[in-house]
Design a protein around this motif. Sequence first.
Motif, PDB file in Angstrom:
ATOM      1  N   LEU A  16       0.813  -1.206   0.000  1.00 43.69           N
ATOM      2  CA  LEU A  16       0.000   0.000   0.000  1.00 43.69           C
ATOM      3  C   LEU A  16       0.849   1.260   0.000  1.00 43.69           C
ATOM      4  O   LEU A  16       0.600   2.196  -0.751  1.00 43.69           O
ATOM      5  N   LEU A  17       1.866   1.308   0.852  1.00 42.31           N
ATOM      6  CA  LEU A  17       2.771   2.463   0.923  1.00 42.31           C
ATOM      7  C   LEU A  17       4.090   2.000   1.515  1.00 42.31           C
ATOM      8  O   LEU A  17       4.115   1.420   2.598  1.00 42.31           O
ATOM      9  N   SER A  18       5.183   2.258   0.800  1.00 43.31           N
ATOM     10  CA  SER A  18       6.492   1.842   1.300  1.00 43.31           C
ATOM     11  C   SER A  18       7.391   3.020   1.629  1.00 43.31           C
ATOM     12  O   SER A  18       8.523   2.828   2.063  1.00 43.31           O
ATOM     13  N   ASP A  19       6.888   4.248   1.425  1.00 49.26           N
ATOM     14  CA  ASP A  19       7.704   5.432   1.752  1.00 49.26           C
ATOM     15  C   ASP A  19       6.967   6.344   2.721  1.00 49.26           C
ATOM     16  O   ASP A  19       6.963   7.565   2.567  1.00 49.26           O
ATOM     17  N   ALA A  20       6.338   5.741   3.726  1.00 49.40           N
ATOM     18  CA  ALA A  20       5.761   6.538   4.810  1.00 49.40           C
ATOM     19  C   ALA A  20       6.864   7.386   5.437  1.00 49.40           C
ATOM     20  O   ALA A  20       8.055   7.062   5.321  1.00 49.40           O
ATOM     21  N   PRO A  21       6.513   8.499   6.090  1.00 50.70           N
ATOM     22  CA  PRO A  21       7.547   9.354   6.690  1.00 50.70           C
ATOM     23  C   PRO A  21       8.542   8.540   7.523  1.00 50.70           C
ATOM     24  O   PRO A  21       8.160   7.841   8.456  1.00 50.70           O
ATOM     25  N   THR A  22       9.799   8.621   7.166  1.00 50.22           N
ATOM     26  CA  THR A  22      10.820   7.743   7.734  1.00 50.22           C
ATOM     27  C   THR A  22      10.964   7.937   9.241  1.00 50.22           C
ATOM     28  O   THR A  22      11.216   9.054   9.718  1.00 50.22           O
ATOM     29  N   GLY A  23      10.792   6.852   9.977  1.00 50.36           N
ATOM     30  CA  GLY A  23      10.963   6.891  11.421  1.00 50.36           C
ATOM     31  C   GLY A  23       9.993   7.817  12.122  1.00 50.36           C
ATOM     32  O   GLY A  23      10.272   8.277  13.231  1.00 50.36           O
ATOM     33  N   ASP A  24       8.835   8.078  11.513  1.00 45.66           N
ATOM     34  CA  ASP A  24       7.898   9.086  12.033  1.00 45.66           C
ATOM     35  C   ASP A  24       6.492   8.488  12.123  1.00 45.66           C
ATOM     36  O   ASP A  24       5.627   8.796  11.295  1.00 45.66           O
ATOM     37  N   PRO A  25       6.241   7.640  13.114  1.00 41.94           N
ATOM     38  CA  PRO A  25       4.915   7.023  13.210  1.00 41.94           C
ATOM     39  C   PRO A  25       3.797   8.014  13.455  1.00 41.94           C
ATOM     40  O   PRO A  25       2.651   7.761  13.083  1.00 41.94           O
ATOM     41  N   ARG A  26       4.095   9.154  14.073  1.00 45.65           N
ATOM     42  CA  ARG A  26       3.034  10.128  14.356  1.00 45.65           C
ATOM     43  C   ARG A  26       2.432  10.664  13.062  1.00 45.65           C
ATOM     44  O   ARG A  26       1.209  10.653  12.887  1.00 45.65           O
ATOM     45  N   ARG A  27       3.260  11.121  12.148  1.00 44.50           N
ATOM     46  CA  ARG A  27       2.724  11.642  10.892  1.00 44.50           C
ATOM     47  C   ARG A  27       2.208  10.498  10.012  1.00 44.50           C
ATOM     48  O   ARG A  27       1.201  10.649   9.321  1.00 44.50           O
ATOM     49  N   VAL A  52       4.579  -1.065   9.655  1.00 43.45           N
ATOM     50  CA  VAL A  52       5.915  -1.086  10.248  1.00 43.45           C
ATOM     51  C   VAL A  52       6.615   0.242   9.961  1.00 43.45           C
ATOM     52  O   VAL A  52       7.261   0.430   8.934  1.00 43.45           O
ATOM     53  N   VAL A  53       6.423   1.190  10.858  1.00 43.27           N
ATOM     54  CA  VAL A  53       7.227   2.410  10.951  1.00 43.27           C
ATOM     55  C   VAL A  53       7.680   2.392  12.398  1.00 43.27           C
ATOM     56  O   VAL A  53       6.967   2.795  13.301  1.00 43.27           O
ATOM     57  N   ASP A  54       8.868   1.882  12.632  1.00 47.95           N
ATOM     58  CA  ASP A  54       9.208   1.381  13.962  1.00 47.95           C
ATOM     59  C   ASP A  54      10.607   1.795  14.402  1.00 47.95           C
ATOM     60  O   ASP A  54      11.503   0.947  14.537  1.00 47.95           O
ATOM     61  N   PRO A  55      10.835   3.095  14.632  1.00 48.31           N
ATOM     62  CA  PRO A  55      12.183   3.513  15.040  1.00 48.31           C
ATOM     63  C   PRO A  55      12.612   2.945  16.383  1.00 48.31           C
ATOM     64  O   PRO A  55      13.804   2.897  16.678  1.00 48.31           O
TER      65      PRO A  55
END
Length: 242
Positions: free
Chosen positions: A34-45, A66-69
Amino acid sequence: MILLFTDFGAEGPYLGQMEAVLRREAPGVPVINLLSDAPTGDPRRGAYLLAALSRYFPEGSVFLGVVDPGVGGERAPVVLQADGRWFVGPDNGLFNTVALQAGDGEWRRIDWRPERLSMSFHGRDLFAPIAARIARGDWAWENTPYPGPDGAGWPLDLPEIVYFDHYGNAITGLRHRADLDGLDLWVDGKRIPQAGTFCEVPQGAALWYRNSMDLVEIAVNRGRADRVLGLAVGAGVAFSKA
């Protein structure tokens, strides 16, 4: 179906490894990137993008987010069931907006651990197997109660830029509302009028509009809003009478 929402990027080995686990553990279940370039390391946005995108999929869909810093740290691995859809990933804010905007939601902590668990790749070793089990219909939902995060102070909408698409359009975390129609948008001191679509303004002119996900979006006709307007992720937006 299983839908992948990650900040992995299109290149590299991570998407392929995770997809391989899903296809092994849930053969025959469609897997969609669905999306592989979500804001990097930024789960809030990323949370506002995920909430907007997930509304367009049917009940029973499984979102592997999985946006999981903080991978390998203290954040809990969780499952959220909201409005009939499933969300598997870390409890780090990525699913908060989904839960708050949903009509109903219930959380569970993932207690299961695989025999081999990489400290830096829970997406492959922990979350993907659970997502596959849910898609197969054989995950023991009732065995892992979890109170979920405290949503106090987490806004239902985020009036700032959260993402730039391939065309340089700036997507905000703000859902369109009827009371915004006819107003001008302000971002970084720039006044931007509303239009229905790109061709309603001259070439090179900026506009804001209701995008296909029902979010407020900023664009430039035949240009890139990020470059032409000098915008960046995190820039706040406000509205005033035209």
